[in-house]
Design a protein around this motif. Structure first.
Motif, mmCIF file in Angstrom:
data_model
loop_
_atom_site.group_PDB
_atom_site.id
_atom_site.type_symbol
_atom_site.label_atom_id
_atom_site.label_comp_id
_atom_site.label_asym_id
_atom_site.label_seq_id
_atom_site.Cartn_x
_atom_site.Cartn_y
_atom_site.Cartn_z
ATOM 1 N N PRO A 194 0.816 -1.232 0.000
ATOM 2 C CA PRO A 194 0.000 0.000 0.000
ATOM 3 C C PRO A 194 0.848 1.280 0.000
ATOM 4 N N THR A 195 1.975 1.268 0.707
ATOM 5 C CA THR A 195 2.876 2.424 0.737
ATOM 6 C C THR A 195 3.424 2.705 -0.661
ATOM 7 N N ILE A 196 3.857 1.655 -1.342
ATOM 8 C CA ILE A 196 4.434 1.798 -2.688
ATOM 9 C C ILE A 196 3.363 2.266 -3.671
ATOM 10 N N LYS A 197 2.185 1.712 -3.567
ATOM 11 C CA LYS A 197 1.065 2.087 -4.452
ATOM 12 C C LYS A 197 0.770 3.584 -4.347
ATOM 13 N N ALA A 198 0.731 4.064 -3.116
ATOM 14 C CA ALA A 198 0.449 5.485 -2.899
ATOM 15 C C ALA A 198 1.609 6.366 -3.360
ATOM 16 N N ALA A 199 2.842 5.938 -3.088
ATOM 17 C CA ALA A 199 4.014 6.755 -3.422
ATOM 18 C C ALA A 199 4.165 6.945 -4.929
ATOM 19 N N LEU A 200 3.862 5.905 -5.699
ATOM 20 C CA LEU A 200 4.002 5.977 -7.161
ATOM 21 C C LEU A 200 2.680 6.315 -7.851
ATOM 22 N N ASN A 201 1.636 6.533 -7.038
ATOM 23 C CA ASN A 201 0.312 6.925 -7.568
ATOM 24 C C ASN A 201 -0.210 5.908 -8.589
ATOM 25 N N LEU A 202 -0.161 4.639 -8.224
ATOM 26 C CA LEU A 202 -0.611 3.564 -9.109
ATOM 27 C C LEU A 202 -2.070 3.235 -8.826
ATOM 28 N N ASN A 203 -2.861 2.986 -9.894
ATOM 29 C CA ASN A 203 -4.210 2.463 -9.673
ATOM 30 C C ASN A 203 -4.141 0.949 -9.581
ATOM 31 N N GLU A 204 -5.299 0.300 -9.349
ATOM 32 C CA GLU A 204 -5.307 -1.152 -9.129
ATOM 33 C C GLU A 204 -4.790 -1.911 -10.345
ATOM 34 N N ALA A 205 -5.192 -1.479 -11.535
ATOM 35 C CA ALA A 205 -4.753 -2.167 -12.755
ATOM 36 C C ALA A 205 -3.248 -2.024 -12.952
ATOM 37 N N GLY A 245 12.589 -0.189 -1.891
ATOM 38 C CA GLY A 245 12.345 0.978 -1.045
ATOM 39 C C GLY A 245 12.758 2.283 -1.703
ATOM 40 N N LEU A 246 13.810 2.244 -2.523
ATOM 41 C CA LEU A 246 14.346 3.454 -3.152
ATOM 42 C C LEU A 246 13.689 3.776 -4.498
ATOM 43 N N ALA A 247 12.819 2.869 -5.001
ATOM 44 C CA ALA A 247 12.223 3.040 -6.330
ATOM 45 C C ALA A 247 11.447 4.356 -6.427
ATOM 46 N N GLN A 248 11.764 5.141 -7.463
ATOM 47 C CA GLN A 248 11.106 6.431 -7.683
ATOM 48 C C GLN A 248 10.232 6.423 -8.937
ATOM 49 N N SER A 249 10.215 5.319 -9.647
ATOM 50 C CA SER A 249 9.405 5.215 -10.867
ATOM 51 C C SER A 249 8.914 3.790 -11.021
ATOM 52 N N THR A 250 7.938 3.618 -11.907
ATOM 53 C CA THR A 250 7.396 2.280 -12.151
ATOM 54 C C THR A 250 8.476 1.366 -12.727
ATOM 55 N N LEU A 251 9.300 1.894 -13.625
ATOM 56 C CA LEU A 251 10.352 1.084 -14.244
ATOM 57 C C LEU A 251 11.348 0.595 -13.197
ATOM 58 N N SER A 252 11.792 1.483 -12.312
ATOM 59 C CA SER A 252 12.764 1.075 -11.288
ATOM 60 C C SER A 252 12.149 0.062 -10.326
ATOM 61 N N LEU A 253 10.840 0.195 -10.060
ATOM 62 C CA LEU A 253 10.160 -0.771 -9.201
ATOM 63 C C LEU A 253 10.079 -2.136 -9.882
ATOM 64 N N VAL A 254 9.785 -2.147 -11.172
ATOM 65 C CA VAL A 254 9.708 -3.402 -11.920
ATOM 66 C C VAL A 254 11.064 -4.115 -11.906
ATOM 67 N N ILE A 255 12.147 -3.376 -12.100
ATOM 68 C CA ILE A 255 13.485 -3.963 -12.079
ATOM 69 C C ILE A 255 13.791 -4.549 -10.702
ATOM 70 N N ALA A 256 13.452 -3.793 -9.655
ATOM 71 C CA ALA A 256 13.701 -4.259 -8.284
ATOM 72 C C ALA A 256 12.899 -5.517 -7.979
ATOM 73 N N GLN A 269 4.936 3.986 13.972
ATOM 74 C CA GLN A 269 5.896 4.964 14.472
ATOM 75 C C GLN A 269 6.256 6.011 13.411
ATOM 76 N N GLY A 270 5.625 5.906 12.253
ATOM 77 C CA GLY A 270 5.842 6.889 11.202
ATOM 78 C C GLY A 270 7.162 6.766 10.473
ATOM 79 N N ILE A 271 7.796 5.593 10.550
ATOM 80 C CA ILE A 271 9.079 5.381 9.868
ATOM 81 C C ILE A 271 8.818 5.077 8.394
ATOM 82 N N SER A 272 9.522 5.747 7.518
ATOM 83 C CA SER A 272 9.269 5.597 6.083
ATOM 84 C C SER A 272 9.818 4.280 5.551
ATOM 85 N N ILE A 273 9.497 3.991 4.304
ATOM 86 C CA ILE A 273 9.841 2.706 3.698
ATOM 87 C C ILE A 273 11.347 2.545 3.465
ATOM 88 N N VAL A 274 12.054 3.645 3.174
ATOM 89 C CA VAL A 274 13.482 3.530 2.846
ATOM 90 C C VAL A 274 14.310 3.008 4.017
#
Length: 402
Positions: free
Chosen positions: A53-64, A112-123, A178-183
């Motif tokens: 859910p954190t990643i979905k929100a951070a990259l603004n991805l819809n369900e599809a 955790g460091l992914a800033q784009s959909t492509l970098s997330l796919v590679i990870a 505790q509000g600790i981020s994903i990274v």
């Protein structure tokens, strides 16, 4: 003269006892350190999955879009099938296991460091590929090590995987609260993984590579592997579907505000079942255990479907977790007895059926829920559970085991 003979006899007995004690200590040590890797594997997977859910929100991805991204994982895992099979037949399994855990740690940080959909796919591609390799390596180690014991121990390893998953979810929940981020979260898990791997890999089983069984073609698995693969396929449909939909079932059908309890109770009883399944198998045999597993899944799902209130659904999901748990470790144990393939390659082939089941299960439930409703879509799990009975009977008829 008699005193000298007696002294030598006592010395020989003492040396034999010492040798046996050393052997026992060595195999117990192997079991302890292999258990560490099973636990760490479950912990790492849960650490990533609970951050979706954190990643979905951070990259603004819809369900599809999220679904398309997640499709990377089974594709990567299938690509890893021939790679993992080759590695465990070419090297001692502790070598690909160690390298895969290092790659897994790296890929967790990249997620955790992914800033784009492509970098997330590679990870995710690297994460799933490494998971595939060390899963095959760990299970090959487990099957080889089990032969040194007088009882079944494989189920307890998978129980530790489930326990690691539960602990991973609990730790992530605490970190998020505790509000600790994903990274920092995933980077810390990566560092811990590397440290534990460096400290533990030398204590793993050695000299367990293939001895040349795999010269026959892998293009067409025999009936032995096919039946085992189908057992894992239907078990994986239940596991994968319950992982993704048990919480939603409690939210949408049971109308429970704390909807995560559905997922938690399923995972808890799955872990418990895997710790006791070895003893159950020793007492009643594998064939009856498959039937018992099937009936637990069927009964539990129907209880949740026909009585969709809190306690019946909770008890039902407990039955499903208990029934599903033993199937995959038990089937991997049988795969290790293949006459055509080495243990590592046989497990790799059987595991590929599980990947397909994990891939098909969650979207199938989603499509059926859209066409009918979520409650009726869960009949898929009841059907998958029942299929364990005829397939296991065909397998044991083929091998004349019990």
């Amino acid at each position: 003269m008699e005193q000298v003979v007696e002294k030598e006899r006592k010395k020989s007995i003492l040396q034999e006892i010492t040798s046996k004690t050393d052997q026992i200590d060595q195999k117990v040590k192997y079991r302890i350190f292999l258990s560490v890797f099973f636990f760490l594997s479950g912990f790492n997977f849960a650490s990533w999955a609970s951050r979706i859910p954190t990643i979905k929100a951070a990259l603004n991805l819809n369900e599809a879009e999220l679904g398309s991204v997640l499709l990377t994982m089974p594709i990567s895992s299938m690509i890893g099938l021939p790679i993992s099979g080759w590695l465990v037949s070419r090297f001692d399994t502790r070598i690909p296991l160690t390298l895969a855990f290092f790659l897994n740690a790296l890929s967790l940080s990249l997620i955790g460091l992914a800033q784009s959909t492509l970098s997330l796919v590679i990870a995710l591609f690297l994460f799933s590929l490494s998971t595939r390799i060390f899963n095959i390596s760990m299970n090959t180690q487990a099957i080889t090590l089990q032969k040194q014991f007088d009882r079944k121990i494989n189920g307890s390893f998978h129980g530790l995987w489930s326990t690691g998953g539960i602990v991973g979810v609990a730790v992530t929940t605490l970190i998020i609260s505790q509000g600790i981020s994903i990274v920092p979260h995933l980077v810390t898990v990566s560092v811990v993984t590397i440290v534990i791997t460096l400290l533990s890999y030398q204590q793993l089983l050695r000299n367990d590579r293939s001895t040349g069984k795999d010269k026959k073609s892998m293009a067409k698995p025999d009936a032995y592997i096919l039946y085992l693969g189908l057992l894992v396929f239907f078990a994986a449909i239940c596991e994968g579907g319950m992982f993704d939909w048990s919480g939603i079932y409690f939210q949408k059908v049971v109308k429970e505000e704390v909807f995560t309890i559905g997922y938690l109770i399923f995972m808890t009883f799955m872990a418990f079942s895997r710790f006791v399944s070895d003893r159950i198998i020793d007492k009643i045999g594998m064939a009856p255990t498959y039937i018992m597993s099937a009936m637990c899944i069927f009964t539990g799902i129907n209880l949740a479907i026909f009585f969709p209130t809190f306690w019946p659904a909770l008890i039902g999901f407990s039955f499903v977790g208990f029934g599903t748990a033993a199937v995959i470790p038990m089937t991997y144990t049988l795969a290790g007895g293949s006459e055509k393939y080495s243990a590592g390659v046989a497990i790799s082939l059987v595991a590929s059926f599980g990947i397909v089941g994990m891939l098909l299960g969650p979207p199938l439930i989603g499509y059926l829920a859209h066409a009918f409703n979520l409650k009726m879509s869960f009949i898929t799990f009841a059907f998958s559970g029942l299929m364990l009975i005829p397939i296991s009977r065909l397998f044991f008829r083929l091998t004349k085991q019990n």
